[in-house]
Design an enzyme around this catalytic site. Sequence first.
Site, short mmCIF file in Angstrom:
data_model
loop_
_atom_site.label_atom_id
_atom_site.label_comp_id
_atom_site.label_asym_id
_atom_site.label_seq_id
_atom_site.Cartn_x
_atom_site.Cartn_y
_atom_site.Cartn_z
N SER A 88 0.83 -1.20 0.00
CA SER A 88 0.00 0.00 0.00
C SER A 88 0.87 1.26 0.00
O SER A 88 1.65 1.48 -0.92
CB SER A 88 -0.94 -0.03 1.20
N ASP A 205 -10.16 -4.37 -4.35
CA ASP A 205 -9.54 -3.39 -3.44
C ASP A 205 -10.48 -2.22 -3.24
O ASP A 205 -10.94 -1.59 -4.19
CB ASP A 205 -8.21 -2.91 -4.04
N HIS A 235 -7.89 -5.27 -0.10
CA HIS A 235 -6.64 -4.51 -0.18
C HIS A 235 -5.42 -5.26 0.37
O HIS A 235 -4.37 -5.33 -0.26
CB HIS A 235 -6.81 -3.18 0.56
#
Length: 265
Positions: A88, A205, A235
């Site tokens: 991320s 996601d 995610h």
Amino acid sequence: MWKWLAERPKGVIVAVHGAAEHHRRYRWLIEMWRCSGYHIIMGDLPGQGTSTRQRGHIDSFDEYIKEVNDWITEAGKYELPVFLLGHSMGGLIVIRSLQEKHHLLSGVILSSPCLGIVNKPNPALDLLSKGLNMITPSFRLNSKLSIDIATRNKSIRDEDENDSLYVTKVSVRWYRELVKAIEEAHTKIKDFPDVPVLLMQGGDDKIVEKMAVRSWFNRLDALEKSYKEWKGFYHEIFNEPDRDKVFNMAKHFADSHLPESEWSE
């Protein structure tokens, strides 16, 4: 930073966590890498986890880049193949770090890298954040990041429900620096080094905009790059119910980029 050492090391993984979280959420992944013959180096980013910095705040995204560069330098002391793994925002940090300074790496693994945001503030709020960034940059707002939209894994959700280290509010400056870093990751894509890349993205996601991720990957000029979208995954692909499959792909990537003598063991 912290280090977890393998008994018969064949490489080093430098792992970079995402926004709001901390290294302790990676216990499973750390142990999987260590048991697979890789040293692990990881820490808490400035303003997150056990860091003594103001929680949820940075003055500049460069603070993250400097921190990760220190971890990479430490990994190089083992004189083993080094791999970067960023999840991320950690993936964004890895990208920006390598755009600014090239390191001797054997490969890069990106997990749902933050190259676009699903839930952007409306134009009025975005404009307001620019003004607040000039006047009161440390003013904090709810991040709207929750574990419920990060993973389908109930055990992870239950564990994180009472996690006191999880950052729930971020500063205006942090947000503006994140937006700036995302823009630079795209505009400076030509500065990314020619290093093997494995990019894995959650197909469902709800935090990172997967089309922006795919666009960046398609424009990446690398001799060796691989893209995998995990259908139905949220995610946090390394925390999803089928995370073993994700790890096995990451491990195969790392193993296949070791010196031949190590890979054949």
